[in-house]
Enzyme design. Structure first.
Site, mmCIF file in Angstrom:
data_model
loop_
_atom_site.group_PDB
_atom_site.id
_atom_site.type_symbol
_atom_site.label_atom_id
_atom_site.label_comp_id
_atom_site.label_asym_id
_atom_site.label_seq_id
_atom_site.Cartn_x
_atom_site.Cartn_y
_atom_site.Cartn_z
ATOM 1 N N TYR A 80 0.810 -1.211 0.000
ATOM 2 C CA TYR A 80 0.000 0.000 0.000
ATOM 3 C C TYR A 80 0.850 1.272 0.000
ATOM 4 O O TYR A 80 1.761 1.403 0.795
ATOM 5 C CB TYR A 80 -0.945 0.017 1.219
ATOM 6 C CG TYR A 80 -1.500 1.377 1.433
ATOM 7 C CD1 TYR A 80 -2.368 1.920 0.494
ATOM 8 C CD2 TYR A 80 -1.106 2.171 2.492
ATOM 9 C CE1 TYR A 80 -2.838 3.209 0.616
ATOM 10 C CE2 TYR A 80 -1.571 3.451 2.635
ATOM 11 C CZ TYR A 80 -2.432 3.958 1.685
ATOM 12 O OH TYR A 80 -2.876 5.240 1.800
ATOM 13 N N HIS A 125 -4.195 0.752 6.293
ATOM 14 C CA HIS A 125 -5.130 0.656 5.168
ATOM 15 C C HIS A 125 -6.038 -0.572 5.255
ATOM 16 O O HIS A 125 -6.219 -1.310 4.268
ATOM 17 C CB HIS A 125 -4.378 0.699 3.825
ATOM 18 C CG HIS A 125 -4.991 1.652 2.846
ATOM 19 N ND1 HIS A 125 -5.544 1.256 1.661
ATOM 20 C CD2 HIS A 125 -5.147 2.983 2.907
ATOM 21 C CE1 HIS A 125 -6.014 2.309 1.021
ATOM 22 N NE2 HIS A 125 -5.782 3.380 1.751
HETATM 23 C C1 GCO Z 1 -4.817 8.300 3.041
HETATM 24 C C2 GCO Z 1 -5.559 7.301 2.258
HETATM 25 C C3 GCO Z 1 -5.464 7.427 0.780
HETATM 26 C C4 GCO Z 1 -6.467 6.510 0.098
HETATM 27 C C5 GCO Z 1 -7.096 7.184 -1.075
HETATM 28 C C6 GCO Z 1 -8.176 6.348 -1.698
HETATM 29 O O1 GCO Z 1 -4.577 8.043 4.202
HETATM 30 O O2 GCO Z 1 -4.536 9.356 2.483
HETATM 31 O O3 GCO Z 1 -5.398 6.016 2.763
HETATM 32 O O4 GCO Z 1 -4.155 7.266 0.336
HETATM 33 O O5 GCO Z 1 -5.897 5.324 -0.287
HETATM 34 O O6 GCO Z 1 -7.585 8.396 -0.658
HETATM 35 O O7 GCO Z 1 -8.904 7.095 -2.639
HETATM 36 MG MG MG Z 2 -5.486 6.341 4.897
#
Ligand code: GCO
Ligand code: MG
Length: 408
Positions: free
Chosen positions: A160, A217
């Site tokens: 991620y 995530h």
């Molecule tokens: C964060 C989020 C994002 C999301 C994204 C999905 O903490 O900023 O996890 O990176 O993955 O906004 O649309």
């Molecule tokens: Mg996030």
């Protein structure tokens, strides 16, 4: 006073911003953001086909009644598409209200509780050393808080927030292009074994003052999240984000019983009913809703007030999918909220983005200073907007090594 017309624009520099402009019979207009990341055309269609035809003729000053009209009037409640569309209308109506009053929005909420609002940047690395460089880059720029994500050794593909391409300023560029998602492979065991040590090394490299945030995530099960939270406790994280799948409001109980690590959750929530139990049971420390996704200023302010009763601070979502309009609405709430915590903030403020959304809001040394212009304090250049059009994209999907679909 009456709403005479409203227009929706989709597009922007490397983003499909969904921008709503509401016009009135007094020449004052309001702007709002309905950008639902990677599903942008849907709130745009909802606005165009159902909401705007009803808006025309309404008194824009009655933002509360208009919110209730659309929310209750839909009969089918909540959901990210609806709430993003209502959110854009609500932001635009507050923008109009501020312009009519000649005041920046934070004044209408109750004035400033602070001069600047602390923000955090995203540091990423394909491996830990790469991540250390990325963190150092943001620390040099004056950031006091950094979210840290890195590749996990032996993981079969990028994990991620660690996309393949390195961009300027030591951050990675996500390639979400195309309607068919890329596939990432996830290995919980490797992550659980590797990440606590990596976080500890980051702490020892950067010392006690840096606020370190980490985003799981939604990848762990409640028991795993509790074990992980216990393991990272000595690091002294500012927060651990989305340790469990967010739709289960009870999932954090086990974590809470085993660890005092501060927990942040909520970027996928779109209503107060997604987080009321979490807040009232004091299972979280930061609420991560966004003004766009959670029904605009009117609804998010209710969440902030409920959170304040339970010692929960704000940490609004600020991923690059939010346009400068949403970020401005959040900047005004951040200036006011007695329970402000931190704001996620990505400097993708390219000259193209600034030309499309001119504003006087300032970012300096890891702090955002809200402008004193009336309303949201952000404009929208329609001539610039004509340069852009919609380009379909998608979030990656995640599979375990045996092919089982997992949480992105
Ligand atoms: C964060 C989020 C994002 C999301 C994204 C999905 O903490 O900023 O996890 O990176 O993955 O906004 O649309
Ligand atoms: Mg996030």
């Amino acid at each position: 006073m009456k709403i005479t017309d409203a227009k929706v624009f989709v597009g922007g520099p490397a983003k499909n911003y969904v921008t709503l402009k509401i016009m009135t019979d007094q020449g004052v207009y309001g702007l709002g953001d309905a950008t639902l990341n990677n599903r942008e055309t849907l709130p745009a269609a909802y606005l165009q086909d159902y909401l705007i035809p009803n808006l025309i003729g309404m008194d824009p000053r009655n933002s509360e009644d208009i919110w209730q009209f659309f929310y209750r009037g839909a009969y089918f409640r909540r959901g990210p598409i609806s709430m993003a569309a209502f959110g854009a209308i609500d932001m635009a109506l507050w923008d109009i209200k501020g312009k009519l009053a000649g005041m920046p929005l934070y004044q209408l909420f109750g004035g400033k509780s602070r001069d600047g609002a602390m923000v955090y940047a995203h540091a990423t690395g394909a491996d830990l050393e790469d991540l250390m460089d990325s963190i150092a880059h943001y620390v040099e720029q004056g950031y006091k808080a950094v979210r840290v994500q890195c590749g996990i050794p032996g993981m079969p593909s990028a994990s991620y927030a660690v996309p393949e391409t390195k961009g300027e300023g030591k951050h990675y560029i996500s390639d979400f292009s195309g309607i068919r998602p890329k596939v990432e492979v996830w290995d919980t065991d490797r992550y659980m074994r590797y990440m606590p040590g990596a976080l500890a090394e980051i702490r020892s490299r950067f010392g006690p003052d840096l606020k370190i945030l980490h985003d799981v995530h939604h990848r762990l099960l409640p028991r795993e999240a509790a074990e992980f939270a216990k393991a990272v406790e000595p690091v002294g994280l500012y927060w651990l984000e989305d340790p469990t799948p967010a739709e289960d409001q009870d999932a954090l109980r086990l974590l809470r019983q085993h660890s005092t690590v501060p927990v942040a959750i909520g970027e996928v929530f779109n209503s107060i009913y997604d987080c009321n139990k979490l807040i009232e049971a004091e299972l979280i420390d930061f609420i991560r809703v966004a003004v766009t996704y959670a029904g605009g200023i009117t609804h998010v302010k209710r969440i902030v007030d409920l959170a304040g009763l339970h010692h929960v601070r704000t940490g609004f979502h600020g991923a690059p999918s939010h346009s400068p309009l949403c970020m401005a609405a959040q900047a005004h709430l951040n200036a006011w909220a007695p329970n402000f915590g931190i704001q996620e903030y990505l400097v993708l403020g390219t000259p193209e983005c600034d030309a499309l959304f001119p504003s006087e809001h300032q970012m300096e040394n890891g702090m955002v200073y809200v402008s004193d212009a009336p309303g949201l304090g952000v404009d929208f250049d329609e001539k610039e907007a004509a340069r852009y059009s919609y380009a379909p994209g998608s979030h990656p999907v995640v599979r375990l090594q045996d092919g089982t679909l997992w949480n992105y």
